[in-house]
Write a protein that holds these residues in place. Structure first.
Motif, mmCIF file in Angstrom:
data_model
loop_
_atom_site.group_PDB
_atom_site.id
_atom_site.type_symbol
_atom_site.label_atom_id
_atom_site.label_comp_id
_atom_site.label_asym_id
_atom_site.label_seq_id
_atom_site.Cartn_x
_atom_site.Cartn_y
_atom_site.Cartn_z
ATOM 1 N N PRO A 1 0.799 -1.238 0.000
ATOM 2 C CA PRO A 1 0.000 0.000 0.000
ATOM 3 C C PRO A 1 0.825 1.279 0.000
ATOM 4 O O PRO A 1 0.498 2.240 -0.708
ATOM 5 C CB PRO A 1 -0.833 -0.114 1.281
ATOM 6 C CG PRO A 1 -0.900 -1.577 1.568
ATOM 7 C CD PRO A 1 0.419 -2.127 1.104
ATOM 8 N N LYS B 1 -11.025 -3.935 -2.441
ATOM 9 C CA LYS B 1 -12.094 -4.113 -1.459
ATOM 10 C C LYS B 1 -12.757 -2.764 -1.194
ATOM 11 O O LYS B 1 -12.076 -1.765 -0.992
ATOM 12 C CB LYS B 1 -11.537 -4.687 -0.157
ATOM 13 C CG LYS B 1 -12.607 -4.968 0.893
ATOM 14 C CD LYS B 1 -11.994 -5.592 2.138
ATOM 15 C CE LYS B 1 -13.052 -5.898 3.186
ATOM 16 N NZ LYS B 1 -12.455 -6.504 4.415
ATOM 17 N N VAL C 1 -5.746 -2.986 -0.526
ATOM 18 C CA VAL C 1 -6.305 -2.697 0.786
ATOM 19 C C VAL C 1 -5.237 -2.023 1.643
ATOM 20 O O VAL C 1 -4.070 -2.420 1.624
ATOM 21 C CB VAL C 1 -6.785 -4.006 1.461
ATOM 22 C CG1 VAL C 1 -7.300 -3.723 2.872
ATOM 23 C CG2 VAL C 1 -7.859 -4.672 0.620
ATOM 24 N N GLY C 2 -5.620 -0.993 2.378
ATOM 25 C CA GLY C 2 -4.685 -0.327 3.273
ATOM 26 C C GLY C 2 -4.203 1.025 2.799
ATOM 27 O O GLY C 2 -3.530 1.741 3.556
ATOM 28 N N PRO D 1 -10.668 -0.475 -6.719
ATOM 29 C CA PRO D 1 -10.321 -0.921 -5.366
ATOM 30 C C PRO D 1 -10.517 -2.430 -5.215
ATOM 31 O O PRO D 1 -11.528 -2.975 -5.665
ATOM 32 C CB PRO D 1 -11.313 -0.158 -4.473
ATOM 33 C CG PRO D 1 -11.796 0.993 -5.305
ATOM 34 C CD PRO D 1 -11.777 0.496 -6.714
#
Length: 226
Positions: A100, A150, A123-124, A148
């Motif tokens: 990330p 998630k 993610v993150g 994205p």
């Protein structure tokens, strides 16, 4: 329905009965599908809905004029699949990055040298970093689609948000056979559709085309039917 399988986005609590009989047209060259300089298109939905291929299709037109880049987080992106979606193969660069913090730096650097970017978002990644990246894309007039892994992007980042609602695969009978096509229903929202929410449907036969489907009528289904 014989010869088809259906998958519904469980996060949206949507079934076929909720969808209007007429779905708006969505074709190559339509403003909804064309990446625009400095405007972020968000592609949201679970794996298997064809959003990666849709991202490739968005790179197809820019690749005819300059180099384009795909930022691969999951290690799934394929130059061959991009070529089949219409991307000029010798003008595509695939960059793999799943960290990330490093992702933010890498994607920002690509905005300085590329005209069009399709980036998976790991993610993150912090919302503040996404906002800075979108501001950089606007300043550099970069055409960008973000997908994205998630959830979705922070509010106000995307000019157009396309959320996958349902995908219908046609072809296999009795659990086996050749897949003929895929129909994807998308919920479009944001400034790109004048702040309104629209449903659009695309039909994909796996070739360099996304054909018009002017309407759709179907019975009610559950959350998933094999």
């Amino acid at each position: 329905m014989p010869g088809s399988s259906r998958c519904v986005d469980q996060g949206g609590d949507v079934d076929r009965w909720d969808l209007p009989n007429k779905i708006e047209r969505f074709v190559p060259g339509d403003d909804l599908l064309a990446l625009q300089p400095g405007r972020i298109v968000e592609l949201e939905g679970p794996p298997g809905f064809g959003l990666t291929r849709l991202g490739y299709r968005m790179l197809a037109d820019p690749s005819r004029h300059s180099y384009v880049v795909a930022v691969d987080v999951r290690g799934w992106m394929s130059p061959l699949a991009a070529s089949e979606a219409g991307v000029v193969s010798d003008r595509l660069v695939v960059v793999r990055c799943d960290d990330p913090r490093l992702w933010v730096q890498v994607t920002a650097a690509l905005c300085d040298g590329m005209r069009a970017v399709f980036a998976e978002v790991p993610v993150g990644v912090k919302d503040a970093d996404i906002r800075k990246l979108s501001a950089l894309a606007r300043a550099r007039s970069v055409r960008m689609a973000m997908r994205p892994i998630k959830g979705g992007l922070a509010a106000g980042v995307s000019y157009l948000r396309l959320r996958a609602v349902e995908v219908v695969w046609s072809g296999p009978e009795a659990g086996h056979g050749r897949l003929v096509n895929r129909r994807l229903v998308l919920e479009a929202s944001g400034k790109g559709v004048a702040g309104m929410t629209r449903l659009v449907e695309v039909e994909d036969e796996g070739e360099d085309s996304v054909r018009v489907v002017s309407g759709m009528v179907a019975g009610k289904t559950g959350r998933a039917v094999g």
